[in-house]
Design a protein around this motif. Structure first.
Motif, PDB file in Angstrom:
ATOM      1  N   LEU A  31      -3.385 -26.778 -44.484  1.00  9.99           N
ATOM      2  CA  LEU A  31      -2.738 -27.819 -43.818  1.00  9.99           C
ATOM      3  C   LEU A  31      -1.721 -27.093 -43.000  1.00  9.99           C
ATOM      4  CD1 LEU A  31      -2.546 -30.069 -46.879  1.00  9.99           C
ATOM      5  CD2 LEU A  31      -4.106 -30.376 -44.789  1.00  9.99           C
ATOM      6  N   CYS A  44      -6.127 -26.246 -40.309  1.00 10.23           N
ATOM      7  CA  CYS A  44      -7.178 -27.025 -40.880  1.00 10.23           C
ATOM      8  C   CYS A  44      -8.495 -26.598 -41.227  1.00 10.23           C
ATOM      9  CB  CYS A  44      -6.950 -28.176 -39.636  1.00 10.23           C
ATOM     10  SG  CYS A  44      -5.529 -29.223 -39.547  1.00 10.23           S
ATOM     11  N   ARG A  56       2.139 -28.112 -39.213  1.00 13.98           N
ATOM     12  CA  ARG A  56       1.571 -28.551 -40.641  1.00 13.98           C
ATOM     13  C   ARG A  56       0.844 -29.815 -40.104  1.00 13.98           C
ATOM     14  NH1 ARG A  56       2.740 -26.102 -44.639  1.00 13.98           N
ATOM     15  NH2 ARG A  56       2.583 -27.933 -46.392  1.00 13.98           N
ATOM     16  N   PHE A  57       0.127 -30.085 -41.061  1.00 16.64           N
ATOM     17  CA  PHE A  57      -1.037 -31.115 -40.730  1.00 16.64           C
ATOM     18  C   PHE A  57      -1.174 -32.055 -42.156  1.00 16.64           C
ATOM     19  CE2 PHE A  57      -1.835 -27.867 -37.738  1.00 16.64           C
ATOM     20  CZ  PHE A  57      -1.781 -28.820 -36.464  1.00 16.64           C
ATOM     21  N   THR A  58      -1.518 -33.189 -42.041  1.00 15.50           N
ATOM     22  CA  THR A  58      -2.116 -33.921 -43.276  1.00 15.50           C
ATOM     23  C   THR A  58      -3.761 -33.731 -43.348  1.00 15.50           C
ATOM     24  OG1 THR A  58      -2.571 -35.864 -42.149  1.00 15.50           O
ATOM     25  CG2 THR A  58      -0.300 -35.678 -43.138  1.00 15.50           C
ATOM     26  N   LYS A  59      -3.989 -33.958 -44.475  1.00 11.81           N
ATOM     27  CA  LYS A  59      -5.669 -33.957 -44.566  1.00 11.81           C
ATOM     28  C   LYS A  59      -6.210 -34.795 -43.768  1.00 11.81           C
ATOM     29  CE  LYS A  59      -9.665 -33.953 -47.915  1.00 11.81           C
ATOM     30  NZ  LYS A  59     -10.512 -34.448 -46.757  1.00 11.81           N
ATOM     31  N   ALA A  60      -5.850 -36.071 -43.532  1.00  9.79           N
ATOM     32  CA  ALA A  60      -6.322 -36.976 -42.581  1.00  9.79           C
ATOM     33  C   ALA A  60      -6.356 -36.404 -41.144  1.00  9.79           C
ATOM     34  CB  ALA A  60      -5.623 -38.225 -42.857  1.00  9.79           C
ATOM     35  N   GLN A  61      -5.181 -35.707 -40.908  1.00  4.57           N
ATOM     36  CA  GLN A  61      -5.173 -35.332 -39.414  1.00  4.57           C
ATOM     37  C   GLN A  61      -6.346 -34.269 -39.388  1.00  4.57           C
ATOM     38  OE1 GLN A  61      -0.844 -34.281 -39.787  1.00  4.57           O
ATOM     39  NE2 GLN A  61      -0.620 -35.625 -38.026  1.00  4.57           N
ATOM     40  N   CYS A  62      -6.298 -33.543 -40.212  1.00  2.00           N
ATOM     41  CA  CYS A  62      -7.251 -32.256 -40.200  1.00  2.00           C
ATOM     42  C   CYS A  62      -8.687 -32.928 -40.402  1.00  2.00           C
ATOM     43  CB  CYS A  62      -7.172 -31.475 -41.487  1.00  2.00           C
ATOM     44  SG  CYS A  62      -5.719 -30.156 -41.456  1.00  2.00           S
ATOM     45  N   ASP A  63      -9.097 -33.787 -40.957  1.00  4.03           N
ATOM     46  CA  ASP A  63     -10.279 -34.364 -40.731  1.00  4.03           C
ATOM     47  C   ASP A  63     -10.847 -34.978 -39.712  1.00  4.03           C
ATOM     48  OD1 ASP A  63     -10.572 -33.915 -43.755  1.00  4.03           O
ATOM     49  OD2 ASP A  63     -10.256 -35.852 -44.415  1.00  4.03           O
TER      50      ASP A  63
END
Length: 158
Positions: A31, A44, A56-63
């Motif tokens: 993340l 990601c 930094r990223f959220t899991k939803a952003q990475c998905d």
């Protein structure tokens, strides 16, 4: 056909789900941005485009980035394959995993693409094993990934 990963307005196809599982599983999820084994800023699921230190990223952003990235790399991969829709699902996904990992330009110049374009899918599957180096050295993680891609690929040409 523009993409084999999504059905228009409906969601992922079987190939799309398989691609996400294969690529996401091998790339792993991080993340925060980091330098990969050759020093490229990555985040990601192996995303390198536009990644900078400290991101930094959220899991939803990475998905979302993974799905969008797979579609982008698929479009590039399809452009250099003579008959992409004639390639069975499992080799197609294995080739997409390689394209995502090494880049479209490298994929299009690869032995994998050349053999696929002559109809030698078994040879194309075997050629996946040529792409196990990064930064001029053999990387065991790439050997493992290519072994899995080759296995999946060959399942589709038997």
């Amino acid at each position: 056909m523009a993409s084999r990963l999504r059905k228009a307005g409906i969601g992922l196809t079987a190939a799309g789900g398989l691609a996400i599982a294969l690529v996401g599983g091998w790339e792993g999820l991080k993340l925060a941005s980091y330098r990969d084994v050759i020093g490229v800023w990555t985040a990601c699921y192996g995303e390198t485009r536009g990644i900078k230190p400290g991101m930094r990223f959220t899991k939803a952003q990475c998905d979302t980035m993974l799905i969008d990235g797979l579609e982008d790399f698929e479009a590039g991969m399809r452009a250099c394959l003579a008959r992409p829709d004639a390639i069975p699902e499992k080799p197609y996904v294995a080739f997409l995993s390689l394209a995502y990992n090494v880049g479209v330009g490298t994929f299009c110049r690869s032995s994998v693409a050349k053999k696929a374009n002559t109809g030698d899918l078994r040879g194309a599957c075997d050629a996946l094993m040529l792409y196990v180096n990064a930064g001029g050295r053999r990387i065991q993680g790439l050997v493992n990934r290519r072994t899995a891609e080759r296995k999946l690929c060959l399942e589709g040409v038997r």
